[in-house]
Design a protein around this motif. Structure first.
Motif, mmCIF file in Angstrom:
data_model
loop_
_atom_site.group_PDB
_atom_site.id
_atom_site.type_symbol
_atom_site.label_atom_id
_atom_site.label_comp_id
_atom_site.label_asym_id
_atom_site.label_seq_id
_atom_site.Cartn_x
_atom_site.Cartn_y
_atom_site.Cartn_z
ATOM 1 N N GLY A 179 45.721 7.762 63.831
ATOM 2 C CA GLY A 179 44.357 8.122 63.338
ATOM 3 C C GLY A 179 43.635 7.756 64.535
ATOM 4 O O GLY A 179 42.274 7.895 64.415
ATOM 5 N N ILE A 180 44.090 7.415 65.799
ATOM 6 C CA ILE A 180 43.019 7.358 66.809
ATOM 7 C C ILE A 180 43.342 8.576 67.958
ATOM 8 O O ILE A 180 44.493 8.947 68.283
ATOM 9 C CB ILE A 180 43.434 6.165 67.812
ATOM 10 N N HIS A 181 42.322 9.132 68.285
ATOM 11 C CA HIS A 181 42.268 10.300 69.403
ATOM 12 C C HIS A 181 43.135 9.771 70.549
ATOM 13 O O HIS A 181 42.829 8.611 71.088
ATOM 14 C CB HIS A 181 41.218 10.976 69.668
ATOM 15 N N GLN A 182 44.097 10.720 70.973
ATOM 16 C CA GLN A 182 44.636 10.372 72.323
ATOM 17 C C GLN A 182 43.774 9.940 73.533
ATOM 18 O O GLN A 182 43.739 9.458 74.512
ATOM 19 C CB GLN A 182 45.534 11.361 72.666
ATOM 20 N N GLU A 183 42.424 10.628 73.428
ATOM 21 C CA GLU A 183 41.609 10.391 74.349
ATOM 22 C C GLU A 183 40.989 9.025 74.325
ATOM 23 O O GLU A 183 40.531 8.344 75.361
ATOM 24 C CB GLU A 183 40.200 11.388 74.373
ATOM 25 N N THR A 184 40.801 8.530 73.119
ATOM 26 C CA THR A 184 40.379 7.021 72.947
ATOM 27 C C THR A 184 41.428 6.025 73.579
ATOM 28 O O THR A 184 41.054 5.151 74.192
ATOM 29 C CB THR A 184 40.268 6.552 71.520
ATOM 30 N N LEU A 185 42.830 6.212 73.487
ATOM 31 C CA LEU A 185 43.520 5.365 73.831
ATOM 32 C C LEU A 185 43.692 5.590 75.272
ATOM 33 O O LEU A 185 44.206 4.613 76.029
ATOM 34 C CB LEU A 185 45.178 5.716 72.983
ATOM 35 N N ALA A 186 43.659 6.882 75.867
ATOM 36 C CA ALA A 186 43.744 7.047 77.325
ATOM 37 C C ALA A 186 42.413 6.208 78.109
ATOM 38 O O ALA A 186 42.629 5.783 79.204
ATOM 39 C CB ALA A 186 43.446 8.328 77.604
ATOM 40 N N LYS A 187 41.482 5.850 77.392
ATOM 41 C CA LYS A 187 40.283 5.036 77.848
ATOM 42 C C LYS A 187 40.942 3.672 78.056
ATOM 43 O O LYS A 187 39.905 3.046 78.812
ATOM 44 C CB LYS A 187 39.058 5.230 77.075
#
Length: 418
Positions: free
Chosen positions: A136-144
């Motif tokens: 449910g979390i965009h991979q771009e968010t976790l990458a931050k």
């Protein structure tokens, strides 16, 4: 094979009213009893299936945040040997994923607003191995979540309560202060909100904060992860696997499965299901015991037939069997009809409910009020079989007294006025 005549006569009495109008009232009461049993059984199946569906929906959303099993060191300390513990955990064949984490509590401040939070330090690269929250979390968010940049991901309700958006700064206040010549000073760290998540479970959406594990180690002054989160092939085996891991892992470690983390909630749901089962079973009981009045009227109407059968050599036990067959047939047909109706609705409730909403221009589960916008349903064999058995038993018990009364009919008294 010769069929017992009690069965044939009982079946004839059951269907006789459908061919003649002689005993219309008795047949009407019999039909009402059958309909009552069917509706009671169907209501039980539908209600319990919907409750199972809601329980599964909440459980799945809960497990998108909570791991199946958590292994952690006592007193919130760092694990002594993370690599060794991970290797021992993955040796269990039921385990399909394991990842280290840090768990702690802190205060999160934004201006004058301050909220208590559950802080979880994660490794973004391995978070998807243990929970479904990363879906449910965009991979771009976790990458931050980059070590050293002190970025945080907040639950959607926590972010709303603080009034923050992506890119806003927040202040994290660690529980253990820093000792200085002026006394104990709270440790403060300014963080940046890099994203939000929504699990659908208010408890976690309003309190959970995630950051990179290395940042959490620096803020809470830890030498490593405080625990390991484990994902299993079958979540229902969590308690058994936890016991196996307790015997196979080395060191003084604590193990907790997902049922223990929300023990009160699951106990409340099971109690509610049990009470609903008892309450709705009373509907079936009332309908089943309507068979008593039906059979009593039938026995009164068939006194001459009973007397003739007795004079032809039928025993009291055979007479009793005839009317027990008649009552049992009504119970069986009502139970089968209820099973078919209940299962038909339970398996197609995702089609029936939207059709009713469209027909009545209403919304039973508004999206702005409930996290679940559709009516879930999950019929389970463990619920359906007891419902059918109890319905049949109640119908059988209801036939005992009228059948016994029929077996006590005196042929001479019954034929006196015929």
């Amino acid at each position: 094979m010769q069929i017992p005549y009690e069965l044939l006569v009982g079946w004839r009495y059951t269907r006789a009213g459908r061919a003649t109008r002689r005993n219309g009232f008795i047949n009407f009461i019999s039909g009402v009893s059958m309909l009552g049993i069917a509706l009671g059984v169907a209501a039980l199946i539908i209600v319990l299936s919907v409750m199972n569906g809601f329980q599964k929906e909440v459980r799945d959303r809960m497990l998108s945040v909570v791991a199946h099993i958590e292994i952690f060191a006592p007193n919130g300390e760092a694990l002594p040997d993370v690599a060794k513990t991970l290797a021992e955990v993955k040796q269990n064949p039921a385990v399909i994923g394991a990842a280290p984490f840090i768990a702690s509590q802190a205060l999160l401040a934004r201006g004058d607003d301050m909220k208590g939070t559950l802080v979880r330090g994660i490794d973004p690269a391995h978070e998807g191995e243990v929970t479904d929250l990363s879906v449910g979390i965009h991979q771009e968010t976790l990458a931050k979540l980059v070590p050293g940049q002190f970025g945080v991901v907040l639950g959607i309700d926590l972010a709303r309560s603080l009034g923050v958006r992506v890119g806003d700064p927040v202040t994290l206040i660690a529980p253990s202060g820093q000792v200085t010549p002026a006394g104990v000073v709270p440790r403060l760290k300014q963080m940046t909100v890099v994203g939000t998540f929504e699990s659908g479970h208010f408890e976690y959406d309003s309190t959970l904060l995630m950051m990179h594990m290395e940042d959490a180690e620096r803020i809470f002054r830890l030498e490593g992860p405080t625990g390991i989160r484990v994902k299993l092939q079958d979540l229902h085996q969590a308690r058994q696997v936890a016991q196996e891991l307790a015997g196979s892992l080395s060191g003084n470690l604590l193990i907790r499965d997902w049922t223990q983390q929300n023990k009160t909630w699951f106990a409340a749901v099971e109690l509610e299901k049990r009470m609903m089962f008892i309450i709705l079973t009373l509907i079936v009981a009332v309908a089943a015991f309507n068979l008593v009045s039906t059979l009593v009227m039938t026995v009164t109407d068939k006194r001459a037939d009973i007397a003739i059968l007795r004079t032809l050599g039928a025993s009291p036990r055979s007479i009793m069997g005839i009317f027990m067959v008649q009552g049992a047939m009504v119970g069986v047909m009502g139970t089968v009809a209820g099973l078919l109706l209940g299962l038909g609705i339970a398996f197609n409730i995702d089609v029936i409910v939207p059709a009713l909403e469209h027909l009545f221009h209403a919304s039973f589960l508004p999206k702005e009020v409930y996290f679940i916008s559709r009516m879930p349903s999950e019929p389970q064999q463990g619920d359906i079989v007891p419902i059918a058995v109890i319905s049949l038993i109640l119908a059988f018990v209801a036939t005992i007294y009228p059948s016994w009364h029929a077996s006590r009919v005196n042929p001479a008294e019954a034929l006196r006025y015929e």
